[in-house]
Design an enzyme around this catalytic site. Structure first.
Site, PDB file in Angstrom:
ATOM      1  N   PHE A   1       0.854  -1.186   0.000  1.00  0.00           N
ATOM      2  CA  PHE A   1       0.000   0.000   0.000  1.00  0.00           C
ATOM      3  C   PHE A   1       0.889   1.234   0.000  1.00  0.00           C
ATOM      4  O   PHE A   1       2.091   1.165   0.300  1.00  0.00           O
ATOM      5  CB  PHE A   1      -0.925  -0.014   1.226  1.00  0.00           C
TER       6      PHE A   1
ATOM      7  N   GLN B   1      -8.415  14.456   2.982  1.00  0.00           N
ATOM      8  CA  GLN B   1      -7.690  13.616   2.020  1.00  0.00           C
ATOM      9  C   GLN B   1      -8.435  13.471   0.698  1.00  0.00           C
ATOM     10  O   GLN B   1      -9.598  13.047   0.679  1.00  0.00           O
ATOM     11  CB  GLN B   1      -7.473  12.223   2.613  1.00  0.00           C
TER      12      GLN B   1
ATOM     13  N   HIS C   1      -8.310  11.173  -2.433  1.00  0.00           N
ATOM     14  CA  HIS C   1      -7.745   9.881  -2.846  1.00  0.00           C
ATOM     15  C   HIS C   1      -7.373   9.969  -4.320  1.00  0.00           C
ATOM     16  O   HIS C   1      -8.129  10.529  -5.118  1.00  0.00           O
ATOM     17  CB  HIS C   1      -8.808   8.790  -2.625  1.00  0.00           C
TER      18      HIS C   1
ATOM     19  N   LEU D   1     -14.770   4.961  -5.618  1.00  0.00           N
ATOM     20  CA  LEU D   1     -13.361   4.661  -5.341  1.00  0.00           C
ATOM     21  C   LEU D   1     -12.865   3.458  -6.133  1.00  0.00           C
ATOM     22  O   LEU D   1     -13.519   2.416  -6.183  1.00  0.00           O
ATOM     23  CB  LEU D   1     -13.198   4.363  -3.850  1.00  0.00           C
TER      24      LEU D   1
ATOM     25  N   GLU E   1      -6.789   1.654  -3.592  1.00  0.00           N
ATOM     26  CA  GLU E   1      -5.327   1.716  -3.695  1.00  0.00           C
ATOM     27  C   GLU E   1      -4.733   0.310  -3.837  1.00  0.00           C
ATOM     28  O   GLU E   1      -3.599   0.137  -4.295  1.00  0.00           O
ATOM     29  CB  GLU E   1      -4.795   2.390  -2.423  1.00  0.00           C
TER      30      GLU E   1
ATOM     31  N   ARG F   1      -0.708   9.341  -0.432  1.00  0.00           N
ATOM     32  CA  ARG F   1      -1.853   9.800  -1.232  1.00  0.00           C
ATOM     33  C   ARG F   1      -1.801  11.282  -1.573  1.00  0.00           C
ATOM     34  O   ARG F   1      -2.172  11.676  -2.677  1.00  0.00           O
ATOM     35  CB  ARG F   1      -3.160   9.502  -0.482  1.00  0.00           C
TER      36      ARG F   1
ATOM     37  N   HIS G   1     -12.059  11.911   0.047  1.00  0.00           N
ATOM     38  CA  HIS G   1     -12.163  10.535   0.538  1.00  0.00           C
ATOM     39  C   HIS G   1     -12.245  10.414   2.057  1.00  0.00           C
ATOM     40  O   HIS G   1     -12.951   9.552   2.577  1.00  0.00           O
ATOM     41  CB  HIS G   1     -10.923   9.783   0.039  1.00  0.00           C
TER      42      HIS G   1
ATOM     43  N   ARG H   1      -3.355  10.639   5.861  1.00  0.00           N
ATOM     44  CA  ARG H   1      -3.472   9.257   6.341  1.00  0.00           C
ATOM     45  C   ARG H   1      -2.868   8.292   5.331  1.00  0.00           C
ATOM     46  O   ARG H   1      -3.095   8.428   4.130  1.00  0.00           O
ATOM     47  CB  ARG H   1      -4.950   8.904   6.540  1.00  0.00           C
TER      48      ARG H   1
HETATM   49  C1  LIG Z   1     -14.893   3.516  -0.416  1.00  0.00           C
HETATM   50  C2  LIG Z   1     -14.005   3.519   0.797  1.00  0.00           C
HETATM   51  C3  LIG Z   1     -13.013   2.549   0.928  1.00  0.00           C
HETATM   52  C4  LIG Z   1     -12.175   2.549   2.038  1.00  0.00           C
HETATM   53  N1  LIG Z   1     -11.220   1.568   2.152  1.00  0.00           N
HETATM   54  C5  LIG Z   1     -10.424   1.549   3.251  1.00  0.00           C
HETATM   55  C6  LIG Z   1      -9.448   0.516   3.412  1.00  0.00           C
HETATM   56  O1  LIG Z   1      -9.314  -0.384   2.591  1.00  0.00           O
HETATM   57  N2  LIG Z   1      -8.672   0.550   4.522  1.00  0.00           N
HETATM   58  C7  LIG Z   1      -8.785   1.529   5.479  1.00  0.00           C
HETATM   59  O2  LIG Z   1      -8.049   1.494   6.462  1.00  0.00           O
HETATM   60  N3  LIG Z   1      -9.726   2.490   5.358  1.00  0.00           N
HETATM   61  C8  LIG Z   1     -10.551   2.517   4.282  1.00  0.00           C
HETATM   62  N4  LIG Z   1     -11.497   3.504   4.162  1.00  0.00           N
HETATM   63  C9  LIG Z   1     -11.755   4.402   5.311  1.00  0.00           C
HETATM   64  C10 LIG Z   1     -12.548   3.632   6.374  1.00  0.00           C
HETATM   65  O3  LIG Z   1     -13.450   2.757   5.764  1.00  0.00           O
HETATM   66  C11 LIG Z   1     -13.347   4.551   7.302  1.00  0.00           C
HETATM   67  O4  LIG Z   1     -12.529   5.596   7.757  1.00  0.00           O
HETATM   68  C12 LIG Z   1     -13.857   3.771   8.516  1.00  0.00           C
HETATM   69  O5  LIG Z   1     -14.511   2.594   8.101  1.00  0.00           O
HETATM   70  C13 LIG Z   1     -14.777   4.619   9.366  1.00  0.00           C
HETATM   71  O6  LIG Z   1     -15.324   3.791  10.360  1.00  0.00           O
HETATM   72  P1  LIG Z   1     -16.147   4.389  11.574  1.00  0.00           P
HETATM   73  O7  LIG Z   1     -16.530   3.248  12.438  1.00  0.00           O
HETATM   74  O8  LIG Z   1     -15.398   5.508  12.179  1.00  0.00           O
HETATM   75  O9  LIG Z   1     -17.440   5.043  10.895  1.00  0.00           O
HETATM   76  P2  LIG Z   1     -18.584   4.416   9.973  1.00  0.00           P
HETATM   77  O10 LIG Z   1     -18.301   3.053   9.517  1.00  0.00           O
HETATM   78  O11 LIG Z   1     -18.876   5.455   8.939  1.00  0.00           O
HETATM   79  O12 LIG Z   1     -19.807   4.303  10.965  1.00  0.00           O
HETATM   80  C14 LIG Z   1     -20.505   5.431  11.427  1.00  0.00           C
HETATM   81  C15 LIG Z   1     -21.692   4.949  12.237  1.00  0.00           C
HETATM   82  O13 LIG Z   1     -22.299   6.049  12.875  1.00  0.00           O
HETATM   83  C16 LIG Z   1     -23.710   6.006  12.681  1.00  0.00           C
HETATM   84  N5  LIG Z   1     -24.201   7.382  12.760  1.00  0.00           N
HETATM   85  C17 LIG Z   1     -23.716   8.492  12.149  1.00  0.00           C
HETATM   86  N6  LIG Z   1     -24.439   9.572  12.503  1.00  0.00           N
HETATM   87  C18 LIG Z   1     -25.401   9.138  13.351  1.00  0.00           C
HETATM   88  C19 LIG Z   1     -26.462   9.768  14.051  1.00  0.00           C
HETATM   89  N7  LIG Z   1     -26.709  11.089  13.950  1.00  0.00           N
HETATM   90  N8  LIG Z   1     -27.262   8.998  14.819  1.00  0.00           N
HETATM   91  C20 LIG Z   1     -27.062   7.681  14.940  1.00  0.00           C
HETATM   92  N9  LIG Z   1     -26.073   7.017  14.291  1.00  0.00           N
HETATM   93  C21 LIG Z   1     -25.254   7.755  13.520  1.00  0.00           C
HETATM   94  C22 LIG Z   1     -23.865   5.338  11.330  1.00  0.00           C
HETATM   95  O14 LIG Z   1     -25.144   4.786  11.188  1.00  0.00           O
HETATM   96  C23 LIG Z   1     -22.779   4.278  11.422  1.00  0.00           C
HETATM   97  O15 LIG Z   1     -23.263   3.167  12.143  1.00  0.00           O
HETATM   98  C24 LIG Z   1     -12.332   3.527   3.046  1.00  0.00           C
HETATM   99  C25 LIG Z   1     -13.326   4.500   2.915  1.00  0.00           C
HETATM  100  C26 LIG Z   1     -14.148   4.507   1.807  1.00  0.00           C
HETATM  101  C27 LIG Z   1     -15.172   5.585   1.673  1.00  0.00           C
END
Ligand SMILES: Cc1cc2nc3c(=O)[nH]c(=O)nc-3n(C[C@H](O)[C@H](O)[C@H](O)COP(=O)(O)OP(=O)(O)OC[C@H]3O[C@@H](n4cnc5c(N)ncnc54)[C@H](O)[C@@H]3O)c2cc1C
Length: 562
Positions: free
Chosen positions: A113, A229, A231, A241, A244, A275, A340, A375
């Protein structure tokens, strides 16, 4: 009134990992999500998760790569914690049932990566987030006696007692619109990032910065908000997306003249530079007229053996076919940098504690800060899990030491009044969709890969005008059952607050570092700007700026080349 030791807002990877840790530490837990937990945005994570698990690799190397990737803005104590904890976290996941890729010898296999000096990304094809999220949800089921799940509940705001401690949240049941107070000894925000502030973005429609704005509104400090960021490989127009992982498997970048342009910008790491570096290189090629007519450059995945692409990158084969009409195993696909990830967020210590007692944050909503100015790919899933677990454990420890705080029931009628005010507006003025589009376009135009004072000032004026307008904007659905219109209105308010803090912080940082490249201040300036920008309301109505030091443990800032 539901009362729990620990209330977790968000059920993506950070929230579910926090819930498991808190439950295993003996706390009673509530976990709330505005969508079904396995539809949280973590499900979209594709390429993998970093850990120095291989005996030839080391946590020090992982930590240094992360520090360098952050352009020395990441806090090195937190980065050390993350890099040291990574191998154990991968093994924990594997034992819990995540079917990580295995190589021909049967060992866990890795892919390369960006910005990493060793191939240390563990993965499940290009559906890594999906695989981990589903396994965590299964694990959560085991704890059904101590973890109450509130699925399709929307958090409207956080609650504080007279001492300013966070004592829970006020939430709306999306199925019927009724509002309840959730009382808690500790509240963990795990509500994800803010991608929808931009248009386009790789992030789903639900990623609207709710938690960042909710914490900010009750006085919590935000940090590193200017660090957004872009991407390097997203589809023009819709922002989807292309992981990567494709470049990790050997895909190469070309301009319209057939030149492998990364040879100029990062002669050692080429397409696997970090990135910010690759995105700037692409945007420079496009701006200087060496891109294609659609404002893109080309990603050539045919350099990867077809069999390998079909096995390890099958989701992007589908994305290429369905959204660009391109068979990526046979021809290059046009891509460009796209919004991203937000490196900034709610400022926390390494146990997830924010500046508000009783309030924690973990995952993309938080800023620990392990990503600093930029990141590294595959470090975010790691961040969600390591700091989700640490927050859950710390919150559970806090909870056993204290009685349940009280929360005034009047907060329900206040929230009901706020919602009915939106429902009962006269049907005049621009719709929220149009306001959101203008916000996203503005941010993508002026607060993107390259920025300057003039553009940022214009962006701030527009965001402030949109805030005024959104405060009056009408909605069409006046019902109670799954009223997404009223929710979208509230989310727009969060996005505008987040946008304002991003622009204010970008204006403040008068240098170029990581994802913030100021064409009017093109150099990194460690003497004046090796510090975090903190933003808070500080009891007022406008964002106020202050600074905090960057923690440096063993890696002094150096020139950053790839
Ligand atoms: C397409 C894509 C691919 C990616 N690939 C990678 C990868 O391969 N490796 C890597 O390390 N990172 C990757 N990332 C980044 C990574 O996926 C995210 O940063 C990470 O998954 C975020 O996780 P989280 O638990 O913080 O939030 P999220 O998974 O976004 O969860 C947020 C939660 O909060 C809840 N929520 C939000 N607001 C409210 C509200 N007002 N009331 C109640 N519930 C609420 C939602 O319902 C959800 O359950 C990628 C991102 C994207 C967009």
């Amino acid at each position: 009134m539901p009362s729990h030791d620990v209330l977790i807002i968000g059920a993506g990877l950070a929230g579910q990992r926090a819930a498991l840790a808190a439950a295993q530490s003996g706390a009673s837990v509530a976990i709330i999500s505005k969508v079904h937990p396995v539809r949280s945005h973590s499900v979209a994570a594709a390429g993998g998760i970093n850990a120095a698990l291989n005996p030839e690799d080391s946590w020090e190397s992982h930590a240094f790569d992360t520090v360098k990737g952050s352009d020395y803005l990441g806090d090195q104590d937190a980065i050390e914690i993350m890099a040291r904890a990574a191998p154990e976290e991968i093994l924990w996941l594997e034992h819990a049932g995540v079917t990580f890729h295995r190589n021909e010898t049967g060992h866990l296999g890795t892919r390369a990566f960006g910005g990493a000096s060793a191939a240390r990304t563990y993965y499940v094809a290009d559906i890594t987030g999906h695989a981990i999220l589903h396994v965590l949800y299964e694990q959560l089921m085991k704890h059904h006696e101590t973890v109450d799940r509130y699925e399709e509940w929307f958090t409207l705001g956080l609650l504080q007692n007279d001492e300013g401690h966070c004592v829970g949240a006020v939430c709306r049941d999306l199925r019927d619109g009724h509002i309840e107070i959730f009382n808690a000894k500790a509240t963990i925000l795990a509500s994800g990032g803010a991608g929808q502030v931009y248009k386009p973005t790789t992030n789903g429609l639900i990623v609207t910065g709710d938690g960042i704005a909710q914490a900010y509104r009750i006085g919590a400090k935000l940090m590193d908000m200017e660090m957004i960021q872009y991407h390097p490989t997203t589809l023009a127009g819709n922002g989807l997306l292309i992981t990567e992982g494709a470049r990790g498997e050997g895909a190469q970048l070309f301009n319209a003249e057939g030149e492998r342009f990364m040879e100029k910008y990062a002669p050692n790491k080429l397409e696997l530079a970090s990135r910010d570096v690759v995105s700037r290189a692409e945007q420079t090629e496009i701006n200087e007229g060496r891109g294609f007519d659609d404002g893109t450059v080309a990603l050539d995945i045919t350099k990867v053996p077809r069999k390998r692409t079909l096995e390890a990158l099958r989701e992007i084969v589908n994305i290429g076919r369905d959204f660009a009409g391109v068979d990526i195993t046979r021809e290059p696909i046009h891509i460009k940098p796209g919004m991203h990830y937000i490196m900034g967020g709610v400022k926390t210590d390494s146990d997830g504690q924010t500046t508000i007692p009783g309030l924690y944050a973990a995952g993309e909503v938080a800023c620990v800060s392990v990503h600093g100015g930029n990141r590294l790919g595959a470090n975010s899933l790691l961040d969600t899990l390591v700091f989700g677990r640490r927050s859950g454990e710390h919150a559970a420890r806090r909870a056993v030491q204290m009685p349940m705080p009280s929360t005034p029931a009047s907060k329900i009628s206040e929230a009901e009044r706020d919602v009915s005010e939106i429902l009962n507006r006269e049907p005049e003025g621009r719709r929220i969709g149009a306001i959101k589009d203008e916000l996203g376009d503005t941010m993508n135009q002026y607060v993107a890969v390259f920025r300057d004072q003039e553009g940022l000032t214009k962006a701030l004026e527009i965001v402030e005008r949109l805030k005024e307008e959104a405060g009056q904007a009408p909605i069409d659905d006046r019902g109670t059952v799954f009223n997404q219109d009223v929710i979208a209105h509230i989310e727009l308010g969060y996005m505008l607050d987040v946008a304002e803090t991003i622009v204010v912080a970008s204006l403040e940082r008068k240098e170029s570092r990581g994802a913030q490249f100021r064409t009017d201040f093109p150099e990194r300036n460690d003497d004046e700007w090796l510090k975090h920008i903190d933003i808070s309301l500080n009891g007022g109505e406008r964002p106020e700026v202050s600074y905090s030091p960057v923690t440096i443990t063993r890696w002094q800032p150096e020139e950053r080349t790839y």
